[in-house]
Design a protein around this motif. Structure first.
Motif, PDB file in Angstrom:
ATOM      1  N   GLY A  74       0.788  -1.223   0.000  1.00  0.00           N
ATOM      2  CA  GLY A  74       0.000   0.000   0.000  1.00  0.00           C
ATOM      3  C   GLY A  74       0.814   1.264   0.000  1.00  0.00           C
ATOM      4  O   GLY A  74       0.278   2.364  -0.198  1.00  0.00           O
ATOM      5  N   MET A  75       2.128   1.168   0.213  1.00  0.00           N
ATOM      6  CA  MET A  75       2.964   2.360   0.329  1.00  0.00           C
ATOM      7  C   MET A  75       3.161   3.074  -1.002  1.00  0.00           C
ATOM      8  O   MET A  75       3.516   4.257  -1.023  1.00  0.00           O
ATOM      9  N   ALA A  76       2.959   2.378  -2.119  1.00  0.00           N
ATOM     10  CA  ALA A  76       3.222   2.987  -3.424  1.00  0.00           C
ATOM     11  C   ALA A  76       2.366   2.296  -4.477  1.00  0.00           C
ATOM     12  O   ALA A  76       1.877   1.186  -4.276  1.00  0.00           O
ATOM     13  N   GLU A  77       2.233   2.962  -5.620  1.00  0.00           N
ATOM     14  CA  GLU A  77       1.468   2.387  -6.722  1.00  0.00           C
ATOM     15  C   GLU A  77       2.345   1.598  -7.680  1.00  0.00           C
ATOM     16  O   GLU A  77       1.842   0.753  -8.412  1.00  0.00           O
ATOM     17  N   THR A 104      -0.049  -3.710  -7.794  1.00  0.00           N
ATOM     18  CA  THR A 104      -1.114  -4.699  -8.029  1.00  0.00           C
ATOM     19  C   THR A 104      -0.572  -5.864  -8.842  1.00  0.00           C
ATOM     20  O   THR A 104      -0.857  -7.036  -8.546  1.00  0.00           O
ATOM     21  N   GLU A 105       0.218  -5.567  -9.877  1.00  0.00           N
ATOM     22  CA  GLU A 105       0.835  -6.639 -10.661  1.00  0.00           C
ATOM     23  C   GLU A 105       1.753  -7.483  -9.790  1.00  0.00           C
ATOM     24  O   GLU A 105       1.835  -8.706  -9.955  1.00  0.00           O
ATOM     25  N   GLN A 136      -7.605   3.338   1.173  1.00  0.00           N
ATOM     26  CA  GLN A 136      -8.453   3.638   0.027  1.00  0.00           C
ATOM     27  C   GLN A 136      -7.810   3.141  -1.266  1.00  0.00           C
ATOM     28  O   GLN A 136      -8.475   2.545  -2.119  1.00  0.00           O
ATOM     29  N   GLY A 137      -6.504   3.380  -1.418  1.00  0.00           N
ATOM     30  CA  GLY A 137      -5.827   2.891  -2.605  1.00  0.00           C
ATOM     31  C   GLY A 137      -5.826   1.382  -2.692  1.00  0.00           C
ATOM     32  O   GLY A 137      -5.986   0.800  -3.773  1.00  0.00           O
TER      33      GLY A 137
END
Length: 308
Positions: free
Chosen positions: A45-48, A101-102, A131-132
Motif C-alpha cells: 500500500g505504500m506505493a502504486e 497490483t501486478e 483507500q488505494g
C-alpha cells in the motif's frame, strides 16, 4: 486440443491491525495451513509502482524492504540466503515499472492454488493507503485484527522506549519531553479500519480479537477457515499451533533478517508479559509517568470493539 487455462488464484487475504496487535504472529499461524501461503510484511500500500516502493524502502530507517526481498527470493529463487536475496534484488529492479497490483498478482500466482496471506500493521495508520488498497484490489479479503489497548500498549510502549527513531505522531506532546504513546497508533489504526469496513462488502472482511486465540484457539481458527472455505483437519490444527515452524519465522543468514513485526523478535520480560495479559480499561497506564488512564476516545472505541 488446447490446454485449458488454470483457474485464477484465490483473492489474497490481508491481516490488517494496529502495530503490536499480533498480525505477523497470526500470519505465521495461517501460513501453516496447507491451503494458505503467508508472507512477511511486504507493504504494497505504500506505493502504486514497484520502483517507487523500492525508493521508499531505501529511505526507510527501518527494514521495510526485507519482507518483500525474502518473499521474492523464496518464491522465485528457492531460498532466502545471500545469493537468492541478490537475485531477488535484481528481479525487483527489473520490474520497477510494474504496478504493486501486478506484484501482488504475481505473488498470488506463485502460491496458487493456495490463498496468499499478507500481514500489514502500517497500512491501517494511513487512510489514503487503505483507500488505494481497496481501489487496486477490490476482490481482496481482509481481517481486522484487534488487541486490547492495554495489552497492545504495554508491549508497544516497552519496545518504543528502546528505539532511536520513534515517529513524531507516536509521541504524546502533552508530556515534557514528548514520550512514546501507544494509544495514538492503536486509536488511529482501528478508527481507520472501522471506517474502511463501512464501505467494504461484508462478505470480504471480518473482525477478530487476538485474545480469541488465547481462549479458543481451535474455534477461532475454525471460524476463519469456514469463512475462507477451507477444511480444518486435526493435522492442520496441530501444524498451525506451531507458527515458529512457518517458513518466514526463521531468521535467515545475512543482513536481510526483517519482514516481521517487531513484537515477533522482541524479548519481553516475563513480568511485562504477565502485566499485558491482565488488561484493564479503568486503571492508570503503567507506561505513563503521570499515571493517567486511557484517553476518552480510546475508552469509547475499546468499548465499541467489545472490550470492557
Amino acid at each position: 486440443m488446447s490446454t485449458p487455462a488454470p483457474p485464477p488464484p484465490p483473492a489474497p487475504l490481508f491481516i490488517l491491525a494496529a502495530p503490536f496487535s499480533g498480525a505477523s504472529w497470526l500470519a505465521g499461524v495461517l501460513g501453516r495451513h496447507p491451503g494458505l501461503y503467508a508472507l512477511p510484511q511486504v507493504f504494497p500500500g505504500m506505493a502504486e509502482e514497484v520502483g517507487e516502493l523500492l525508493e521508499l524502502f531505501a529511505l526507510s530507517q527501518l527494514s521495510h524492504g526485507d519482507g518483500l526481498r525474502r518473499s521474492v527470493a523464496q518464491l522465485a529463487f528457492g531460498g532466502q540466503g545471500a545469493v537468492q536475496i541478490a537475485a531477488a534484488d535484481a528481479w525487483l529492479q527489473a520490474r520497477r515499472g510494474w504496478s504493486t497490483t501486478e506484484l501482488i498478482d504475481w505473488l498470488a500466482a506463485q502460491v496458487a492454488p493456495r490463498r496468499l496471506v499478507i500481514p500489514d500493521a502500517e497500512m491501517p495508520l494511513r487512510p489514503h493507503e487503505l483507500q488505494g488498497f481497496r481501489d487496486r484490489l477490490p476482490q481482496a479479503r481482509w481481517l481486522h485484527l484487534v488487541r486490547h489497548p492495554w495489552s497492545q500498549g504495554c508491549l508497544h510502549a516497552a519496545w518504543l522506549r528502546e528505539q532511536l527513531f520513534v515517529p513524531v505522531d507516536f509521541r504524546d506532546h502533552a508530556q515534557t519531553p514528548p514520550l512514546p504513546e501507544p494509544q495514538l497508533p492503536w486509536l488511529r489504526s482501528n478508527q481507520n479500519l472501522l471506517q474502511a469496513a463501512a464501505d467494504w462488502p461484508e462478505s470480504q472482511w471480518r473482525r477478530l480479537h487476538s485474545e480469541a486465540f488465547d481462549t479458543d484457539f481451535a474455534g477461532s481458527l475454525g471460524g476463519l477457515c469456514d469463512w475462507l472455505e477451507l477444511p480444518l483437519a486435526r493435522a492442520d490444527l496441530e501444524a498451525m499451533a506451531r507458527p515458529a515452524e512457518w517458513l518466514y519465522a526463521q531468521t535467515p543468514e545475512g543482513s536481510v533478517r526483517g519482514g516481521l513485526e517487531a513484537e515477533v523478535w522482541a524479548d519481553f520480560a516475563p513480568e511485562l508479559e504477565a502485566l499485558a495479559a491482565q488488561p484493564r480499561l479503568d486503571a492508570p497506564l503503567p507506561w505513563r509517568r503521570d499515571r493517567q488512564g486511557f484517553a476518552p476516545e480510546v475508552l469509547a472505541l475499546a468499548k465499541r470493539l467489545g472490550y470492557c
